[in-house]
Design a protein around this motif. Structure first.
Motif, PDB file in Angstrom:
ATOM      1  N   ASN A   1       0.817  -1.216   0.000  1.00  0.00           N
ATOM      2  CA  ASN A   1       0.000   0.000   0.000  1.00  0.00           C
ATOM      3  C   ASN A   1       0.853   1.270   0.000  1.00  0.00           C
ATOM      4  N   LEU A   2       2.167   1.083  -0.075  1.00  0.00           N
ATOM      5  CA  LEU A   2       3.123   2.192  -0.192  1.00  0.00           C
ATOM      6  C   LEU A   2       2.879   3.292   0.837  1.00  0.00           C
ATOM      7  N   PRO A   3       3.055   2.966   2.115  1.00  0.00           N
ATOM      8  CA  PRO A   3       2.930   4.009   3.147  1.00  0.00           C
ATOM      9  C   PRO A   3       3.949   5.108   2.931  1.00  0.00           C
ATOM     10  N   ASP A   4       3.634   6.293   3.393  1.00  0.00           N
ATOM     11  CA  ASP A   4       4.503   7.459   3.177  1.00  0.00           C
ATOM     12  C   ASP A   4       5.687   7.454   4.143  1.00  0.00           C
TER      13      ASP A   4
ATOM     14  N   GLY B   1       3.901  11.680  -0.332  1.00  0.00           N
ATOM     15  CA  GLY B   1       3.242  11.021  -1.461  1.00  0.00           C
ATOM     16  C   GLY B   1       4.131  10.002  -2.137  1.00  0.00           C
ATOM     17  N   ARG B   2       4.502   8.974  -1.390  1.00  0.00           N
ATOM     18  CA  ARG B   2       5.419   7.959  -1.933  1.00  0.00           C
ATOM     19  C   ARG B   2       4.859   7.287  -3.184  1.00  0.00           C
ATOM     20  N   HIS B   3       3.554   7.094  -3.231  1.00  0.00           N
ATOM     21  CA  HIS B   3       2.935   6.398  -4.354  1.00  0.00           C
ATOM     22  C   HIS B   3       3.064   7.168  -5.663  1.00  0.00           C
ATOM     23  N   MET B   4       3.442   8.440  -5.573  1.00  0.00           N
ATOM     24  CA  MET B   4       3.575   9.266  -6.769  1.00  0.00           C
ATOM     25  C   MET B   4       4.956   9.120  -7.423  1.00  0.00           C
TER      26      MET B   4
ATOM     27  N   GLU C   1       7.865   7.080  -9.205  1.00  0.00           N
ATOM     28  CA  GLU C   1       7.880   5.901 -10.074  1.00  0.00           C
ATOM     29  C   GLU C   1       8.692   4.743  -9.496  1.00  0.00           C
ATOM     30  N   ILE C   2       9.899   4.992  -8.994  1.00  0.00           N
ATOM     31  CA  ILE C   2      10.727   3.892  -8.514  1.00  0.00           C
ATOM     32  C   ILE C   2      10.136   3.222  -7.280  1.00  0.00           C
ATOM     33  N   CYS C   3       9.252   3.930  -6.566  1.00  0.00           N
ATOM     34  CA  CYS C   3       8.633   3.367  -5.364  1.00  0.00           C
ATOM     35  C   CYS C   3       7.519   2.374  -5.697  1.00  0.00           C
ATOM     36  N   ARG C   4       7.031   2.405  -6.908  1.00  0.00           N
ATOM     37  CA  ARG C   4       5.882   1.576  -7.271  1.00  0.00           C
ATOM     38  C   ARG C   4       6.226   0.108  -7.468  1.00  0.00           C
ATOM     39  N   ASN C   5       7.530  -0.214  -7.403  1.00  0.00           N
ATOM     40  CA  ASN C   5       7.938  -1.612  -7.455  1.00  0.00           C
ATOM     41  C   ASN C   5       8.759  -1.978  -6.223  1.00  0.00           C
ATOM     42  N   CYS C   6       8.617  -1.172  -5.180  1.00  0.00           N
ATOM     43  CA  CYS C   6       9.435  -1.304  -3.967  1.00  0.00           C
ATOM     44  C   CYS C   6       8.786  -2.264  -2.970  1.00  0.00           C
ATOM     45  N   THR C   7       9.618  -2.995  -2.235  1.00  0.00           N
ATOM     46  CA  THR C   7       9.102  -3.942  -1.245  1.00  0.00           C
ATOM     47  C   THR C   7       9.098  -3.391   0.170  1.00  0.00           C
ATOM     48  N   SER C   8       9.617  -2.177   0.390  1.00  0.00           N
ATOM     49  CA  SER C   8       9.607  -1.603   1.743  1.00  0.00           C
ATOM     50  C   SER C   8       8.158  -1.334   2.177  1.00  0.00           C
TER      51      SER C   8
ATOM     52  N   GLY D   1      22.241  17.522   1.429  1.00  0.00           N
ATOM     53  CA  GLY D   1      21.977  18.527   0.407  1.00  0.00           C
ATOM     54  C   GLY D   1      20.511  18.686   0.041  1.00  0.00           C
ATOM     55  N   PRO D   2      20.204  19.706  -0.759  1.00  0.00           N
ATOM     56  CA  PRO D   2      18.808  20.036  -1.080  1.00  0.00           C
ATOM     57  C   PRO D   2      18.078  18.955  -1.877  1.00  0.00           C
ATOM     58  N   LYS D   3      18.762  18.258  -2.780  1.00  0.00           N
ATOM     59  CA  LYS D   3      18.083  17.234  -3.578  1.00  0.00           C
ATOM     60  C   LYS D   3      17.598  16.084  -2.696  1.00  0.00           C
ATOM     61  N   PHE D   4      18.447  15.635  -1.788  1.00  0.00           N
ATOM     62  CA  PHE D   4      18.056  14.549  -0.883  1.00  0.00           C
ATOM     63  C   PHE D   4      16.947  15.020   0.057  1.00  0.00           C
ATOM     64  N   ARG D   5      17.030  16.248   0.538  1.00  0.00           N
ATOM     65  CA  ARG D   5      16.019  16.774   1.445  1.00  0.00           C
ATOM     66  C   ARG D   5      14.653  16.839   0.755  1.00  0.00           C
ATOM     67  N   ILE D   6      14.634  17.316  -0.477  1.00  0.00           N
ATOM     68  CA  ILE D   6      13.377  17.406  -1.232  1.00  0.00           C
ATOM     69  C   ILE D   6      12.814  16.019  -1.507  1.00  0.00           C
ATOM     70  N   PHE D   7      13.702  15.079  -1.833  1.00  0.00           N
ATOM     71  CA  PHE D   7      13.236  13.717  -2.137  1.00  0.00           C
ATOM     72  C   PHE D   7      12.641  13.051  -0.899  1.00  0.00           C
ATOM     73  N   ARG D   8      13.303  13.212   0.252  1.00  0.00           N
ATOM     74  CA  ARG D   8      12.757  12.639   1.488  1.00  0.00           C
ATOM     75  C   ARG D   8      11.394  13.255   1.811  1.00  0.00           C
ATOM     76  N   LYS D   9      11.262  14.548   1.602  1.00  0.00           N
ATOM     77  CA  LYS D   9       9.973  15.206   1.843  1.00  0.00           C
ATOM     78  C   LYS D   9       8.892  14.633   0.939  1.00  0.00           C
ATOM     79  N   SER D  10       9.243  14.339  -0.301  1.00  0.00           N
ATOM     80  CA  SER D  10       8.249  13.788  -1.232  1.00  0.00           C
ATOM     81  C   SER D  10       7.811  12.390  -0.820  1.00  0.00           C
ATOM     82  N   ILE D  11       8.720  11.632  -0.223  1.00  0.00           N
ATOM     83  CA  ILE D  11       8.375  10.301   0.288  1.00  0.00           C
ATOM     84  C   ILE D  11       7.401  10.417   1.449  1.00  0.00           C
ATOM     85  N   LEU D  12       7.607  11.416   2.292  1.00  0.00           N
ATOM     86  CA  LEU D  12       6.764  11.596   3.480  1.00  0.00           C
ATOM     87  C   LEU D  12       5.365  12.099   3.140  1.00  0.00           C
TER      88      LEU D  12
END
Length: 324
Positions: free
Chosen positions: A245-248, A305-308, A310-317, A292-303
């Motif tokens: 269910n791809l939790p955030d 809307g992880r389902h949005m 693409e690479i998360c849509r085949n993830c087992t976490s 750095g800013p790229k990692f910070r922005i990416f972590r925020k996006s996971i928190l």
């Protein structure tokens, strides 16, 4: 004394950051990663149809990691790391300096995953005496017909011979090396699970039965095994989707990033084609990239809307009830 406290303190800081980020939904980061993956090469001798490297669908350039880059990165990270995985895409033992990489990751628990085609008698002795902690050997069938359905261009007899060589070397040299046979369960090899279980008992090695990741969605149904616990995907309406269910949240972004052969830092092992590059170790230190800013922005996006992503849509976490 103080040096010995760095790693456990770093684990606490990383864990606290991750938990607080999940609770508050806000990005928080203390500490450095506790594990890292290093891609020695994205070249491979096999042509596995659902592998980004072997199938040929990988878009990024092929190459081999520079040992100098690895040494610099390990000097920076080894005070914090508990584990180093010397593999990502490709076959790590293809690297002409493979054993030099083992020598330079001695301060962490080190794992290598291989398709087993380069486990000669000589290489097996060198691996056993190298200080490597864990060796994962892929074996996805016990006869050539079954094995080569997925491991195209592979030779199952050569892999089985390599397993015997490494097992014998471990026994002869009284090594603590942990050997794990990884069996990707699919529709064509599922019937061989009882046989492979008996085989590993005789060799006194471990067995990991894993669900199979499929990159091409139209092929999922063809590979799916019958037993539900080995199915990574489920059928919803007329399409297969991952049983997640791809939790955030995702601990990988706080604990174990990946470094590609050319020195690009990416979020995790599901970014096969390095589409989400957080930074370049040829230009910046790991710490600068990690905070750095790229990692910070990416972590925020996971928190949020992880389902949005693409690479998360085949993830087992976050997946439950499946051998991942």
């Amino acid at each position: 004394m103080i040096q010995g406290l760095i790693k456990p303190l770093n684990v606490l800081l990383a864990g606290y950051s991750y938990l607080q980020s999940n609770i508050t939904g806000k990005h928080l980061l203390y500490g450095m990663p506790v594990s890292v993956g290093a891609e020695l090469t994205n070249n491979c001798n096999l042509h596995c149809p659902e592998c980004a490297s072997g199938s040929g669908i990988m878009k990024r350039e092929r190459g081999f990691m520079d040992i100098g880059l690895f040494k610099r990165t390990m000097m920076e990270l080894s005070p914090y790391l508990y584990n180093t995985n010397l593999y990502f895409q490709g076959e790590p033992m293809l690297h002409p300096m493979f054993f030099l990489f083992l020598e330079n990751s001695m301060n962490t628990h080190t794992t290598v995953s291989t398709n087993g085609h380069y486990l000669s008698e000589e290489n097996s002795v060198k691996i056993v005496t190298s200080g490597l902690n864990k060796l994962i050997i892929s074996l996805d069938g016990l006869d050539q017909e079954t094995y080569s359905l997925y491991r195209k261009n592979g030779n199952v007899d050569k892999v089985l011979e390599g397993i015997r060589y490494i097992s014998d070397a471990k026994k002869k040299l009284n090594s603590s090396l942990k050997i794990e046979i990884q069996f990707l369960v699919n529709r064509f090899n599922e019937h061989q699970i009882p046989v492979v279980k008996n085989m590993v008992k005789g060799l006194k090695v471990n067995l990991s039965l894993k669900s199979m990741q499929v990159l091409d969605k139209k092929n999922i149904g063809a590979w799916m095994p019958l037993k539900d616990k080995y199915k990574r995907y489920k059928l919803e309406n007329t399409a297969y989707v991952i049983k997640n269910n791809l939790p955030d949240r995702c601990g990988r972004l706080w604990f174990n990033p990946v470094i590609t052969w050319e020195g690009k830092v990416i979020p995790c092992c599901f970014d096969k084609d390095a589409e989400y590059i957080m930074g370049d170790l040829n230009q910046d230190s790991f710490r600068e990239i990690w905070y750095g800013p790229k990692f910070r922005i990416f972590r925020k996006s996971i928190l949020s809307g992880r389902h949005m992503i693409e690479i998360c849509r085949n993830c087992t976490s976050g997946i439950r009830g499946v051998k991942t």
